[in-house]
Design an enzyme around this catalytic site. Structure first.
Site, short mmCIF file in Angstrom:
data_model
loop_
_atom_site.label_atom_id
_atom_site.label_comp_id
_atom_site.label_asym_id
_atom_site.label_seq_id
_atom_site.Cartn_x
_atom_site.Cartn_y
_atom_site.Cartn_z
N CYS A 78 6.70 41.36 -14.26
CA CYS A 78 6.71 42.35 -14.85
C CYS A 78 6.74 42.10 -16.43
CB CYS A 78 7.78 43.46 -14.37
SG CYS A 78 7.46 45.04 -15.08
N HIS A 171 7.69 43.66 -8.96
CA HIS A 171 8.75 43.11 -8.78
C HIS A 171 8.99 42.57 -7.16
CE1 HIS A 171 10.80 43.78 -12.72
NE2 HIS A 171 10.19 45.14 -12.61
N GLU A 173 10.92 40.71 -6.32
CA GLU A 173 12.66 40.44 -6.13
C GLU A 173 13.44 41.51 -5.85
OE1 GLU A 173 10.78 40.42 -8.89
OE2 GLU A 173 12.19 41.38 -10.43
N1 GLN Z 1 8.15 47.88 -19.87
C1 GLN Z 1 8.83 46.65 -19.90
C2 GLN Z 1 8.11 45.80 -21.16
O1 GLN Z 1 7.08 46.19 -21.78
C3 GLN Z 1 8.72 45.83 -18.51
C4 GLN Z 1 9.52 46.67 -17.39
C5 GLN Z 1 9.91 45.70 -16.41
O2 GLN Z 1 10.11 44.48 -16.78
N2 GLN Z 1 10.31 46.14 -15.40
O3 GLN Z 1 8.75 44.98 -21.59
#
Ligand code: GLN
Length: 212
Positions: A78, A171, A173
């Site tokens: 992410c 994710h 995890e």
């Molecule tokens: N929206 C976050 C970003 O732009 C990422 C979100 C996440 O890691 N769950 O950095």
């Protein structure tokens, strides 16, 4: 084998738990001198703008780039995927541009801030992966050396690998999914002990059978 988890911000504890589950030693990384001896590194989910600031403030940029250049696996989830991307849509400067992709941040908008989806990830076997997406990015472009590992039903790319760099928009995890972490551990042992005379490349470098 020691796998580091960047612990400047975000859900690093869940990554450390996942490593523990698969019997791999995890290290929470906050200082530049902790990076060099690692077998691999995980960049967790969180907020990429905060990570950008802290990576710079704590002097972690060069050690991480060097670890990657040596071929150790780096896995971003992410926000971690955003950190690794060569291009961020909208013109933000890249952070650790190790992965030849363009990502769009928060790509699912307000209606769908978070959702879950079962994904086919052929490199991990037949059993689907339960993907947890939270204000997730999407991969808008992949370079020629990038393998697509997973897509949503509508075809959009949510998991990629380029040699030793692995990234997911979701994710694993947070879903009790251990296979990505096992893959990172396998990449790390392959990196440390490539085996003699095999003559093969450790990771696919071109778009493989998983490609578009
Ligand atoms: N929206 C976050 C970003 O732009 C990422 C979100 C996440 O890691 N769950 O950095």
């Amino acid at each position: 084998m020691k796998i580091g988890v960047l612990a400047v911000q975000g859900d690093f504890a869940e990554h450390l738990d996942t490593l523990e589950t698969i019997g791999v030693e995890g290290v929470d990384v906050r200082r530049p001198e902790q990076v060099a001896g690692l077998s691999g590194l995980i960049l967790p989910g969180g907020e990429s703008t905060t990570m950008r600031r802290l990576i710079d403030r704590w002097g972690l940029r060069d050690p991480i780039l060097e670890l990657a250049a040596h071929g150790a696996p780096i896995f971003g989830t992410c926000a971690g995927m955003i950190v690794l991307s060569r291009e961020i849509a909208g013109g933000e400067a890249p952070i650790l541009p190790l992965l030849d992709v363009t990502v769009a941040r928060n790509a699912f908008g307000r209606q769908l801030e978070s959702f879950e989806a079962d994904l086919q990830v052929p490199v991990l076997g037949d059993q689907s992966v339960h993907g947890v997406f939270i204000r997730a990015p999407i991969v808008e472009r992949t370079g020629p050396d990038v393998d697509v590992l997973a897509r949503l039903d509508d075809g959009r790319v949510v998991a990629v690998r380029q040699r030793n760099i692995l990234a997911t928009a979701f994710h694993p995890e947070l879903a009790g999914e251990t296979r990505f972490h096992r893959l990172v551990a396998a990449m790390a042992s392959e990196h440390e002990d490539p085996g003699e005379g095999s003559g093969r490349r450790p990771y696919p470098t071109r778009r493989s059978r998983l490609g578009r």
